[in-house]
Design a protein around this motif. Structure first.
Motif, PDB file in Angstrom:
ATOM      1  N   MET A 184       4.957  -8.920  11.030  1.00 22.65           N
ATOM      2  CA  MET A 184       6.101  -9.766  10.841  1.00 22.65           C
ATOM      3  C   MET A 184       7.064  -9.476  11.993  1.00 22.65           C
ATOM      4  N   ILE A 185       7.700 -10.480  12.469  1.00 26.25           N
ATOM      5  CA  ILE A 185       8.695 -10.370  13.535  1.00 26.25           C
ATOM      6  C   ILE A 185      10.075 -10.658  12.920  1.00 26.25           C
ATOM      7  N   ALA A 186      11.052  -9.823  13.277  1.00 23.87           N
ATOM      8  CA  ALA A 186      12.415 -10.029  12.793  1.00 23.87           C
ATOM      9  C   ALA A 186      13.378  -9.889  13.966  1.00 23.87           C
ATOM     10  N   GLU A 187      14.487 -10.594  13.878  1.00 22.39           N
ATOM     11  CA  GLU A 187      15.524 -10.494  14.901  1.00 22.39           C
ATOM     12  C   GLU A 187      16.834 -10.094  14.251  1.00 22.39           C
ATOM     13  N   LYS A 188      17.575  -9.218  14.952  1.00 22.75           N
ATOM     14  CA  LYS A 188      18.895  -8.815  14.479  1.00 22.75           C
ATOM     15  C   LYS A 188      19.744  -8.475  15.703  1.00 22.75           C
ATOM     16  N   ASN A 189      20.888  -9.058  15.772  1.00 22.84           N
ATOM     17  CA  ASN A 189      21.816  -8.821  16.877  1.00 22.84           C
ATOM     18  C   ASN A 189      21.159  -9.031  18.243  1.00 22.84           C
ATOM     19  N   GLY A 190      20.340 -10.072  18.340  1.00 22.52           N
ATOM     20  CA  GLY A 190      19.705 -10.410  19.603  1.00 22.52           C
ATOM     21  C   GLY A 190      18.501  -9.559  19.968  1.00 22.52           C
ATOM     22  N   LYS A 191      18.120  -8.604  19.116  1.00 18.79           N
ATOM     23  CA  LYS A 191      16.950  -7.762  19.372  1.00 18.79           C
ATOM     24  C   LYS A 191      15.813  -8.203  18.464  1.00 18.79           C
ATOM     25  N   THR A 192      14.597  -8.138  18.988  1.00 23.65           N
ATOM     26  CA  THR A 192      13.410  -8.509  18.224  1.00 23.65           C
ATOM     27  C   THR A 192      12.684  -7.239  17.785  1.00 23.65           C
ATOM     28  N   TYR A 193      12.278  -7.213  16.512  1.00 27.56           N
ATOM     29  CA  TYR A 193      11.571  -6.069  15.941  1.00 27.56           C
ATOM     30  C   TYR A 193      10.252  -6.528  15.342  1.00 27.56           C
ATOM     31  N   GLN A 194       9.204  -5.725  15.521  1.00 24.87           N
ATOM     32  CA  GLN A 194       7.933  -5.966  14.859  1.00 24.87           C
ATOM     33  C   GLN A 194       7.887  -5.076  13.625  1.00 24.87           C
ATOM     34  N   ILE A 195       7.578  -5.654  12.479  1.00 20.09           N
ATOM     35  CA  ILE A 195       7.597  -4.917  11.223  1.00 20.09           C
ATOM     36  C   ILE A 195       6.192  -4.901  10.639  1.00 20.09           C
ATOM     37  N   GLU A 196       5.734  -3.712  10.292  1.00 15.32           N
ATOM     38  CA  GLU A 196       4.436  -3.568   9.638  1.00 15.32           C
ATOM     39  C   GLU A 196       4.691  -3.253   8.172  1.00 15.32           C
ATOM     40  N   CYS A 197       4.100  -4.024   7.298  1.00 15.23           N
ATOM     41  CA  CYS A 197       4.278  -3.830   5.861  1.00 15.23           C
ATOM     42  C   CYS A 197       3.087  -3.068   5.301  1.00 15.23           C
ATOM     43  N   LYS A 198       3.370  -2.066   4.486  1.00 18.13           N
ATOM     44  CA  LYS A 198       2.319  -1.274   3.860  1.00 18.13           C
ATOM     45  C   LYS A 198       2.483  -1.320   2.351  1.00 18.13           C
ATOM     46  N   ARG A 199       1.360  -1.161   1.662  1.00 19.93           N
ATOM     47  CA  ARG A 199       1.403  -1.115   0.202  1.00 19.93           C
ATOM     48  C   ARG A 199       2.047   0.182  -0.253  1.00 19.93           C
ATOM     49  N   GLN A 200       2.973   0.116  -1.161  1.00 22.67           N
ATOM     50  CA  GLN A 200       3.602   1.306  -1.704  1.00 22.67           C
ATOM     51  C   GLN A 200       2.881   1.786  -2.960  1.00 22.67           C
ATOM     52  N   GLN A 201       2.350   0.851  -3.719  1.00 19.03           N
ATOM     53  CA  GLN A 201       1.657   1.209  -4.940  1.00 19.03           C
ATOM     54  C   GLN A 201       0.177   1.369  -4.667  1.00 19.03           C
ATOM     55  N   LYS A 202      -0.400   2.381  -5.277  1.00 14.79           N
ATOM     56  CA  LYS A 202      -1.829   2.593  -5.149  1.00 14.79           C
ATOM     57  C   LYS A 202      -2.485   2.128  -6.437  1.00 14.79           C
ATOM     58  N   SER A 203      -2.392   0.857  -6.658  1.00 14.21           N
ATOM     59  CA  SER A 203      -2.985   0.282  -7.855  1.00 14.21           C
ATOM     60  C   SER A 203      -3.587  -1.062  -7.498  1.00 14.21           C
ATOM     61  N   GLY A 204      -4.328  -1.576  -8.396  1.00 15.66           N
ATOM     62  CA  GLY A 204      -4.947  -2.867  -8.166  1.00 15.66           C
ATOM     63  C   GLY A 204      -6.355  -2.718  -7.639  1.00 15.66           C
ATOM     64  N   SER A 205      -7.127  -3.775  -7.782  1.00 13.89           N
ATOM     65  CA  SER A 205      -8.534  -3.711  -7.416  1.00 13.89           C
ATOM     66  C   SER A 205      -8.737  -3.517  -5.908  1.00 13.89           C
ATOM     67  N   TYR A 206      -7.850  -4.083  -5.086  1.00 13.16           N
ATOM     68  CA  TYR A 206      -8.001  -3.935  -3.635  1.00 13.16           C
ATOM     69  C   TYR A 206      -7.963  -2.463  -3.237  1.00 13.16           C
ATOM     70  N   PHE A 207      -6.973  -1.726  -3.751  1.00 14.07           N
ATOM     71  CA  PHE A 207      -6.845  -0.305  -3.426  1.00 14.07           C
ATOM     72  C   PHE A 207      -8.096   0.454  -3.834  1.00 14.07           C
ATOM     73  N   TYR A 208      -8.586   0.209  -5.034  1.00  9.74           N
ATOM     74  CA  TYR A 208      -9.735   0.948  -5.532  1.00  9.74           C
ATOM     75  C   TYR A 208     -11.011   0.600  -4.766  1.00  9.74           C
ATOM     76  N   LYS A 209     -11.174  -0.642  -4.369  1.00  9.34           N
ATOM     77  CA  LYS A 209     -12.341  -1.031  -3.575  1.00  9.34           C
ATOM     78  C   LYS A 209     -12.295  -0.391  -2.192  1.00  9.34           C
ATOM     79  N   GLU A 210     -11.127  -0.423  -1.553  1.00  9.80           N
ATOM     80  CA  GLU A 210     -10.982   0.201  -0.236  1.00  9.80           C
ATOM     81  C   GLU A 210     -11.231   1.708  -0.331  1.00  9.80           C
TER      82      GLU A 210
END
Length: 92
Positions: free
Chosen positions: A1-27
């Motif tokens: 995700m790309i975000a801008e604040k005060n004329g600066k551009t930031y790249q944001i990486e989102c990570k899962r906080q919860q270790k639940s759900g079928s995706y987590f268990y399969k991985e």
């Protein structure tokens, strides 16, 4: 995700906080199988590795790490080594 604040551009990486759900268990299951294939190598050398995958594990064969270690065997004889490609980064 790309975000801008005060004329600066930031790249944001989102990570899962919860270790639940079928995706987590399969991985997690796939990861355990991959590590199982390289466990003898790790144990006989008393190695601790940092492994960062750049792709979903389900897109890789279960023997991916073992196969990679086989093709990169010459690098693995040093005390500290690194294997890096578009799918994974591994540091000893």
């Amino acid at each position: 995700m790309i975000a801008e604040k005060n004329g600066k551009t930031y790249q944001i990486e989102c990570k899962r906080q919860q270790k639940s759900g079928s995706y987590f268990y399969k991985e997690n299951e796939i990861r355990q199988k991959m590590v199982h294939h390289i466990a003898p190598f790790l144990i006989t050398r008393s190695l601790l590795l940092e492994i960062v995958f750049h792709v979903e594990l389900k897109t890789l064969p279960e023997t991916y790490l073992k196969d990679l270690f086989t093709t990169e065997a010459s690098k693995l004889t040093k005390d500290f080594w690194c294997i890096s490609n578009d799918k994974v980064d591994i540091k000893s």
